[in-house]
Write a protein that holds these residues in place. Structure first.
Motif, PDB file in Angstrom:
ATOM      1  N   PRO A 199       0.817  -1.225   0.000  1.00 50.04           N
ATOM      2  CA  PRO A 199       0.000   0.000   0.000  1.00 50.04           C
ATOM      3  C   PRO A 199       0.842   1.262   0.000  1.00 50.04           C
ATOM      4  N   PHE A 200       0.255   2.288  -0.533  1.00 46.12           N
ATOM      5  CA  PHE A 200       0.935   3.568  -0.675  1.00 46.12           C
ATOM      6  C   PHE A 200       0.116   4.638   0.045  1.00 46.12           C
ATOM      7  N   ALA A 201       0.773   5.388   0.938  1.00 44.74           N
ATOM      8  CA  ALA A 201       0.127   6.490   1.659  1.00 44.74           C
ATOM      9  C   ALA A 201      -1.053   6.013   2.502  1.00 44.74           C
ATOM     10  N   ASN A 202      -0.950   4.790   3.043  1.00 44.69           N
ATOM     11  CA  ASN A 202      -2.004   4.256   3.910  1.00 44.69           C
ATOM     12  C   ASN A 202      -1.308   3.491   5.036  1.00 44.69           C
ATOM     13  N   TYR A 203      -1.041   4.197   6.148  1.00 45.13           N
ATOM     14  CA  TYR A 203      -0.208   3.631   7.204  1.00 45.13           C
ATOM     15  C   TYR A 203      -0.854   2.404   7.849  1.00 45.13           C
ATOM     16  N   LEU A 204      -2.196   2.385   7.937  1.00 42.37           N
ATOM     17  CA  LEU A 204      -2.867   1.254   8.567  1.00 42.37           C
ATOM     18  C   LEU A 204      -2.632  -0.022   7.770  1.00 42.37           C
ATOM     19  N   LYS A 205      -2.780   0.062   6.450  1.00 44.32           N
ATOM     20  CA  LYS A 205      -2.560  -1.118   5.610  1.00 44.32           C
ATOM     21  C   LYS A 205      -1.093  -1.529   5.614  1.00 44.32           C
ATOM     22  N   GLU A 206      -0.199  -0.551   5.652  1.00 43.86           N
ATOM     23  CA  GLU A 206       1.227  -0.892   5.694  1.00 43.86           C
ATOM     24  C   GLU A 206       1.566  -1.675   6.959  1.00 43.86           C
ATOM     25  N   THR A 207       0.978  -1.266   8.085  1.00 45.64           N
ATOM     26  CA  THR A 207       1.214  -1.971   9.340  1.00 45.64           C
ATOM     27  C   THR A 207       0.709  -3.409   9.260  1.00 45.64           C
ATOM     28  N   LEU A 208      -0.463  -3.595   8.663  1.00 49.33           N
ATOM     29  CA  LEU A 208      -1.027  -4.935   8.505  1.00 49.33           C
ATOM     30  C   LEU A 208      -0.182  -5.781   7.556  1.00 49.33           C
ATOM     31  N   PHE A 209       0.297  -5.165   6.483  1.00 47.88           N
ATOM     32  CA  PHE A 209       1.140  -5.889   5.525  1.00 47.88           C
ATOM     33  C   PHE A 209       2.446  -6.342   6.189  1.00 47.88           C
ATOM     34  N   LEU A 210       3.005  -5.493   7.046  1.00 50.75           N
ATOM     35  CA  LEU A 210       4.241  -5.873   7.730  1.00 50.75           C
ATOM     36  C   LEU A 210       4.002  -7.075   8.653  1.00 50.75           C
ATOM     37  N   THR A 211       2.840  -7.100   9.302  1.00 51.57           N
ATOM     38  CA  THR A 211       2.486  -8.234  10.155  1.00 51.57           C
ATOM     39  C   THR A 211       2.419  -9.526   9.347  1.00 51.57           C
ATOM     40  N   GLU A 212       1.749  -9.468   8.196  1.00 53.17           N
ATOM     41  CA  GLU A 212       1.623 -10.672   7.370  1.00 53.17           C
ATOM     42  C   GLU A 212       2.959 -11.060   6.761  1.00 53.17           C
ATOM     43  N   LEU A 213       3.747 -10.065   6.369  1.00 51.25           N
ATOM     44  CA  LEU A 213       5.041 -10.357   5.746  1.00 51.25           C
ATOM     45  C   LEU A 213       5.929 -11.176   6.673  1.00 51.25           C
ATOM     46  N   LEU A 214       5.952 -10.824   7.953  1.00 54.24           N
ATOM     47  CA  LEU A 214       6.781 -11.568   8.896  1.00 54.24           C
ATOM     48  C   LEU A 214       6.275 -12.997   9.077  1.00 54.24           C
ATOM     49  N   GLU A 215       4.952 -13.176   9.096  1.00 54.19           N
ATOM     50  CA  GLU A 215       4.388 -14.527   9.232  1.00 54.19           C
ATOM     51  C   GLU A 215       4.706 -15.384   8.013  1.00 54.19           C
ATOM     52  N   ILE A 216       4.685 -14.769   6.833  1.00 47.24           N
ATOM     53  CA  ILE A 216       5.004 -15.525   5.608  1.00 47.24           C
ATOM     54  C   ILE A 216       6.468 -15.964   5.623  1.00 47.24           C
ATOM     55  N   LEU A 217       7.357 -15.054   6.040  1.00 44.88           N
ATOM     56  CA  LEU A 217       8.780 -15.376   6.049  1.00 44.88           C
ATOM     57  C   LEU A 217       9.091 -16.523   6.997  1.00 44.88           C
ATOM     58  N   GLU A 218       8.302 -16.663   8.057  1.00 40.50           N
ATOM     59  CA  GLU A 218       8.524 -17.755   9.004  1.00 40.50           C
ATOM     60  C   GLU A 218       8.091 -19.104   8.440  1.00 40.50           C
TER      61      GLU A 218
END
Length: 541
Positions: free
Chosen positions: A317-336
């Motif tokens: 997401p671009f210019a949407n801090y809430l979605k960026e925070t959620l994406f970071l949460t999912e990104l870490l779970e995927i990497l694990e």
């Protein structure tokens, strides 16, 4: 001996008298039984007629209640048709109580199942009210929670939904009798109701659809296809659908029952539906359910982590801090979950994205990105691919550790700088002493000179087009003084992700300086990932 026994006298005064008396008794008994039978037959007939009449009366009363439930009124005006509305609610309650009596279900409801389904369809298939959309703003737009408005028709519809749910759960209603009414048209209309803004209605719809899916095995494929179509419409057309979270809840239950290895149609569903759902602007409203479905697929097949990781980085997401925070949460779970030896081609994009988050202006995003380096699994990835990650990561971290504006985050950056140096001191020093060409190749942001050159090129191209076509109207482009926020424009493909550092003092009037819009993050690497769903208003003092 035998002859004498057979020639024993059987006649005489005594013998004849006894025989005659027995014959008279037998005859009278027959007459009595005949009379009793003749008396019982009319009684049985009358009882049968009474039972038939009672059944007919009960059926007529049942059909009358169905007819009352089909009546519709103006529920927005409580002062009109008060008697009819109360009779309708009473009839719906009576129908619900009938479902607790299996004999009534078998004798009344099942023979009239077509009439019952017509009544249900007439009640629930209706134009959805949109008062909330037109009269109030959501929590995300105002920051203040709005008072929830209740659909005035809901108290009159709730009983019908409850009746439908209990009808499906009833054991007397078999699959053969029900599946004829669950047609593609019915499912399509039923899924459209999920866009209702009434939370209780969506809960009933979710439970009913889930029970239909569980009970009607021959209709499962049709239901899955209809849900797929709803999501495709959400992804490519509507961009907003109130019932997305509820449908994903149903899908989570369905996915958990998929056999391993996954069938081809299920893998296609993951790639064409689950991954693209991340790019929907309103996905933060159903992100929890979307994340659950994604991780359920990965638990069935770890190799799907690679396309999901690609999709996350593509639709960032671009210019949407809430979605960026959620994406970071999912990104870490995927990497694990993913296999680290198979993501080498994604490492540059992965660390570029994390560095942009850490060096961005939004504190929550930067803090969330810093949490990656507290995860042991992510640190193992960093050590494995340090030759690629260090040249991009180390210069930025060292600079931010010295200049970051937030004290607490600056302390975390200093600690991260120490961790990186301990991992490999030689690679750390090499990353700080890169030649200019390599630095330009690995940089995260464009420098001012290159941005100015691209701006001048854009102005030159626009001028040439105007000369050849006088009627040409310059399209709205992002990051200009006139249009700070606008839709993505394909003509601006080469420089759409630039940020202009404009001297507002010289270009804007004093009144315009009082309030201006500033973006909170850089654009993503892919054009399709642009999301102008959020921005921050900063007051200039």
């Amino acid at each position: 001996m035998g002859f004498k026994q057979m020639s024993r006298p059987i006649s005489g005064s005594k013998g004849t008298g006894k025989s005659t008396g027995a014959g008279n008794t037998s005859a009278s008994a027959v007459v009595t039984r005949t009379a009793k039978t003749a008396t019982k037959q009319p009684a049985k007939a009358s009882n049968l007629e009474a039972k038939t009449e009672a059944k007919s009366t009960a059926r007529e009363a049942f059909l009358k209640k169905i007819q009352i439930c089909m009546n519709t009124y103006n529920y927005a005006d409580e002062s009109t048709d008060v008697k009819g509305k109360s009779e309708r609610i009473a009839a719906v309650n009576d129908l619900q109580s009938l479902l607790s009596d299996q004999k009534a279900v078998i004798s009344n409801i099942i023979p009239s199942l077509e009439v019952v389904m017509n009544m249900i369809e007439k009640n629930i298939f209706r134009p959805l009210p949109n008062k909330k959309k037109s009269t109030s703003l959501g929590m995300s737009e105002t920051g203040i929670e709005q008072e929830e408005q209740v659909d005035p028709s809901w108290p009159h519809l709730q009983g019908v939904y409850e009746f439908f749910l209990q009808l499906i759960l009833n054991e007397a209603v078999d699959v053969k009798g029900m599946k004829g009414f669950i047609t593609p048209q019915f499912i399509q209309g039923f899924l459209e109701l999920f866009d209702s803004e009434e939370n209780y209605e969506r809960d009933y719809l979710k439970n009913i659809l889930h029970k239909l899916y569980a009970k009607l095995v021959p209709r499962r494929k049709m239901i899955r296809k209809a849900i797929n179509d709803s999501f495709l419409s959400l992804i490519h057309e509507n961009h907003k659908f109130n019932g997305a979270a509820e449908l994903l809840d149903i899908l989570a239950a369905i996915i958990s029952g998929f056999a391993v290895p996954l069938r081809e149609e299920h893998i296609l569903f993951f790639k064409l539906i689950i991954i693209p759902l991340h790019k929907v602007q309103t996905c933060q409203f159903f992100f929890e359910q979307l994340l659950r479905c994604s991780m359920l697929f990965l638990s069935k097949d770890r190799t799907l982590a690679i396309p999901l990781l690609q999709g996350i980085l593509k639709y960032w997401p671009f210019a949407n801090y809430l979605k960026e925070t959620l994406f970071l949460t999912e990104l870490l779970e995927i990497l694990e979950v993913c296999e680290t030896d198979k993501i080498s081609f994604l490492i540059p994009k992965l660390f570029k994205r994390l560095i942009k988050c850490i060096s961005g202006n939004h504190l929550q995003i930067a803090d969330k990105a810093m949490c990656f380096f507290e995860n042991d699994f992510f640190l193992s990835i960093l050590k494995m691919y340090k030759e690629v990650a260090f040249p991009m990561l180390v210069p930025v971290i060292v600079k931010l550790a010295e200049t970051h504006w937030h004290n607490i985050l600056q302390e975390s950056l200093i600690a991260l700088k120490t961790i990186l140096k301990e991992i490999d001191p030689y690679a750390f020093d090499q990353a700080l002493n890169l030649d200019p060409a390599k630095k330009k190749e690995l940089r995260i942001e464009q420098d001012m000179e290159e941005r100015k050159r691209l701006d001048d090129k854009w102005v030159k191209l626009t001028t040439e087009v105007k000369k050849k076509n006088p009627t040409f109207v310059e399209p709205d482009t992002p990051f200009t003084i006139k249009h700070l926020v606008c839709s993505y424009n394909e003509l601006y493909a080469k420089i759409y992700d630039k940020e202009k550092y404009v001297n507002l003092q010289s270009s804007l009037t004093h009144s315009q300086l009082n309030s201006c819009l500033l973006y909170t993050s850089d654009a993503a690497d892919e054009r399709s990932s642009v999301d102008l769903g959020g921005r921050r208003i900063l007051k200039k003092k």
